[in-house]
Design an enzyme around this catalytic site. Structure first.
Site, PDB file in Angstrom:
ATOM      1  N   LYS A 128      41.192  44.226  50.175  1.00 56.18           N
ATOM      2  CA  LYS A 128      41.417  44.843  48.866  1.00 56.18           C
ATOM      3  C   LYS A 128      40.107  45.196  48.160  1.00 56.18           C
ATOM      4  O   LYS A 128      40.111  45.998  47.223  1.00 56.18           O
ATOM      5  CB  LYS A 128      42.264  43.931  47.975  1.00 56.18           C
ATOM      6  CG  LYS A 128      41.595  42.647  47.545  1.00 56.18           C
ATOM      7  CD  LYS A 128      42.523  41.806  46.693  1.00 56.18           C
ATOM      8  CE  LYS A 128      41.880  40.492  46.261  1.00 56.18           C
ATOM      9  NZ  LYS A 128      40.721  40.671  45.393  1.00 56.18           N
ATOM     10  N   ASP A 129      38.987  44.625  48.602  1.00 52.25           N
ATOM     11  CA  ASP A 129      37.689  44.927  47.987  1.00 52.25           C
ATOM     12  C   ASP A 129      37.030  46.167  48.579  1.00 52.25           C
ATOM     13  O   ASP A 129      36.050  46.673  48.021  1.00 52.25           O
ATOM     14  CB  ASP A 129      36.725  43.742  48.154  1.00 52.25           C
ATOM     15  CG  ASP A 129      37.158  42.510  47.376  1.00 52.25           C
ATOM     16  OD1 ASP A 129      37.880  42.670  46.371  1.00 52.25           O
ATOM     17  OD2 ASP A 129      36.775  41.391  47.778  1.00 52.25           O
ATOM     18  N   ARG A 180      45.396  45.246  36.836  1.00 55.34           N
ATOM     19  CA  ARG A 180      46.691  45.407  37.500  1.00 55.34           C
ATOM     20  C   ARG A 180      47.650  44.288  37.118  1.00 55.34           C
ATOM     21  O   ARG A 180      48.821  44.523  36.788  1.00 55.34           O
ATOM     22  CB  ARG A 180      46.487  45.423  39.028  1.00 55.34           C
ATOM     23  CG  ARG A 180      47.781  45.300  39.835  1.00 55.34           C
ATOM     24  CD  ARG A 180      47.487  45.083  41.310  1.00 55.34           C
ATOM     25  NE  ARG A 180      46.744  43.857  41.566  1.00 55.34           N
ATOM     26  CZ  ARG A 180      47.292  42.653  41.673  1.00 55.34           C
ATOM     27  NH1 ARG A 180      48.597  42.505  41.523  1.00 55.34           N
ATOM     28  NH2 ARG A 180      46.548  41.590  41.918  1.00 55.34           N
ATOM     29  N   ARG A 181      47.158  43.049  37.177  1.00 54.79           N
ATOM     30  CA  ARG A 181      48.015  41.912  36.823  1.00 54.79           C
ATOM     31  C   ARG A 181      48.370  41.941  35.340  1.00 54.79           C
ATOM     32  O   ARG A 181      49.506  41.675  34.963  1.00 54.79           O
ATOM     33  CB  ARG A 181      47.307  40.600  37.178  1.00 54.79           C
ATOM     34  CG  ARG A 181      47.205  40.346  38.677  1.00 54.79           C
ATOM     35  CD  ARG A 181      46.265  39.206  38.988  1.00 54.79           C
ATOM     36  NE  ARG A 181      46.248  38.878  40.410  1.00 54.79           N
ATOM     37  CZ  ARG A 181      45.255  38.268  41.034  1.00 54.79           C
ATOM     38  NH1 ARG A 181      44.165  37.920  40.350  1.00 54.79           N
ATOM     39  NH2 ARG A 181      45.324  38.003  42.317  1.00 54.79           N
ATOM     40  N   ARG A 187      36.553  35.610  34.495  1.00 51.16           N
ATOM     41  CA  ARG A 187      35.830  35.710  35.757  1.00 51.16           C
ATOM     42  C   ARG A 187      35.629  34.298  36.261  1.00 51.16           C
ATOM     43  O   ARG A 187      35.819  33.328  35.535  1.00 51.16           O
ATOM     44  CB  ARG A 187      34.454  36.368  35.563  1.00 51.16           C
ATOM     45  CG  ARG A 187      34.454  37.847  35.285  1.00 51.16           C
ATOM     46  CD  ARG A 187      34.907  38.704  36.450  1.00 51.16           C
ATOM     47  NE  ARG A 187      34.226  38.432  37.709  1.00 51.16           N
ATOM     48  CZ  ARG A 187      33.085  38.997  38.111  1.00 51.16           C
ATOM     49  NH1 ARG A 187      32.453  39.832  37.304  1.00 51.16           N
ATOM     50  NH2 ARG A 187      32.565  38.721  39.284  1.00 51.16           N
ATOM     51  N   ARG A 205      38.466  29.060  37.382  1.00 51.34           N
ATOM     52  CA  ARG A 205      39.694  29.612  36.813  1.00 51.34           C
ATOM     53  C   ARG A 205      40.742  28.531  36.574  1.00 51.34           C
ATOM     54  O   ARG A 205      41.334  28.459  35.494  1.00 51.34           O
ATOM     55  CB  ARG A 205      40.234  30.710  37.726  1.00 51.34           C
ATOM     56  CG  ARG A 205      39.307  31.913  37.784  1.00 51.34           C
ATOM     57  CD  ARG A 205      39.807  32.972  38.763  1.00 51.34           C
ATOM     58  NE  ARG A 205      38.809  34.030  38.894  1.00 51.34           N
ATOM     59  CZ  ARG A 205      39.056  35.335  38.784  1.00 51.34           C
ATOM     60  NH1 ARG A 205      40.278  35.752  38.541  1.00 51.34           N
ATOM     61  NH2 ARG A 205      38.103  36.216  38.918  1.00 51.34           N
ATOM     62  N   CYS A 253      39.325  49.732  43.220  1.00 52.47           N
ATOM     63  CA  CYS A 253      40.025  48.468  43.459  1.00 52.47           C
ATOM     64  C   CYS A 253      40.238  47.671  42.173  1.00 52.47           C
ATOM     65  O   CYS A 253      40.990  46.700  42.171  1.00 52.47           O
ATOM     66  CB  CYS A 253      39.269  47.632  44.488  1.00 52.47           C
ATOM     67  SG  CYS A 253      37.615  47.109  43.981  1.00 52.47           S
TER      68      CYS A 253
END
Length: 359
Positions: free
Chosen positions: A121-122, A169-170, A191, A197, A284
């Protein structure tokens, strides 16, 4: 309250489908002292370029074991620091596309490593002519997950719950779901690596964070998940859960060896997803979700369904479409499927929901 708060945390890395058709660079080897520092041509240890995060090292270590098995040669990990690992800015602010990839590709082209492992995905959607993705192994779980306080599920979070994610996106999809189901949440940009996180939840700064199931599974922390987000609620990023094993286009022997790790169904699915992303001219870090599902009748894969969504981060405007048809038998067929669905989304106004489009 669908608001967006100030970022928490600093830079760092976040850390199955069916089968079968068709910047800144600091390099440091993590191989044992006795491992030979030789390239592919010398039939010594193969050098695998990887980011230095715990997740990247874990997934690269798993690939290294597989490559060693198919080649009969030892594989040493060469740690490379990327711009995305050191920047304190949000990914959307620094462009997202390629920030975790460029330094690895530079090391490949300079001959400092023989191959590299990326979270697919990156990867930018445009592939350089002098590099080739030699293998896309079987995909891990592509879903997003919640890690919440008190083991809460997403729909059980209290009114005003603060949910951390670094992904537009989320944010877009969580806020859209909350709006349509009468939930009161605030998405907070963050981040940091997995520890950072999840630490926001443990400290009480946030009620929950959203992470990728694949990353947590690869570092052995899947048991910390409190809820799996259905792809009907949040579509993953194009290519999420898949890895890309990349090497130089001229290294025919290594390409042939790495190809043994390729899963054709995973490759065809992510090709369709990434074709859609490219046709939308989105990077992305854009608020785009896409997933190609393989639909089976018993043990026989019959069709592929490609679903995609684009939305504003506050969830107020969304374009969500899908298409289902025979599983593409070629790379070009998968590319065409993604482009066709993207064209339909653009016709419904998707371009205006993504902010600045990739150039």
């Amino acid at each position: 309250m669908n608001d967006t708060r100030e970022p928490l945390g600093r830079a760092g890395a976040e850390g199955t489908s069916a089968r079968r058709p068709e910047g800144l660079s600091t390099v440091e080897s993590s191989a044992p002292a006795e491992a030979p520092q030789r390239g592919a041509d010398a039939q010594g240890a193969l050098r695998l370029g990887t980011r230095r995060s715990r997740l990247a090292m874990a997934q690269s270590g798993q690939v290294a074991e597989s490559v060693s098995r198919v080649t009969g040669r030892p594989v040493e990990l060469v740690e490379i620091t990327t711009y995305g690992d050191t920047s304190r800015e949000q990914l959307a602010q620094i462009g997202g596309t390629g920030v975790f990839v460029t330094a690895l590709r530079d090391a490949l082209l300079k001959g400092e490593v023989d191959f590299a492992v990326h979270s697919l995905k990156d990867l930018p959607t445009t592939q350089p002519d002098d590099l080739v993705v030699a293998a896309v192994p079987v995909r891990e779980d592509p879903r997003d997950v919640i890690v919440a306080r008190d083991a809460l599920k997403f729909t059980d979070l209290p009114s005003g719950a603060r949910i951390g994610t670094g992904s537009p996106r989320r944010m877009a999809q969580l806020n859209a779901y909350a709006r349509s189901h009468g939930l009161d949440i605030a998405t907070v940009p963050i981040r940091g690596n997995v520890d950072t996180r999840i630490g926001f939840v443990r400290s009480g700064e946030l009620d929950a964070v959203v992470l990728a199931a694949a990353g947590l599974n690869r570092i052995g922390r899947g048991d910390e998940v409190t809820d799996f987000l259905s792809v009907d609620t949040v579509l993953p990023a194009p290519g999420q859960g898949a890895l890309a094993i990349e090497c130089t286009a001229g290294n025919a022997d290594l390409i042939a060896a790495l190809a043994e790790l390729d899963d054709p169904f995973t490759r065809i699915a992510v090709t369709a997803e990434r074709s859609l992303l490219a046709a939308l001219e989105a990077g992305c870090s854009a608020p785009v979700g896409a997933l190609a599902d393989l639909l089976a009748d018993g043990q026989i894969v019959k069709e592929m369904r490609l679903r995609a969504v684009v939305g504003t981060t506050d969830g107020t405007r969304m374009v969500q479409l899908s298409t289902t048809g025979p599983v593409p038998e070629t790379h070009d067929g998968a590319m065409a499927l993604g482009r066709e669905l993207a064209a339909e989304m653009l016709a419904q106004g998707a371009a205006g929901l993504m902010g600045e489009r990739a150039q």
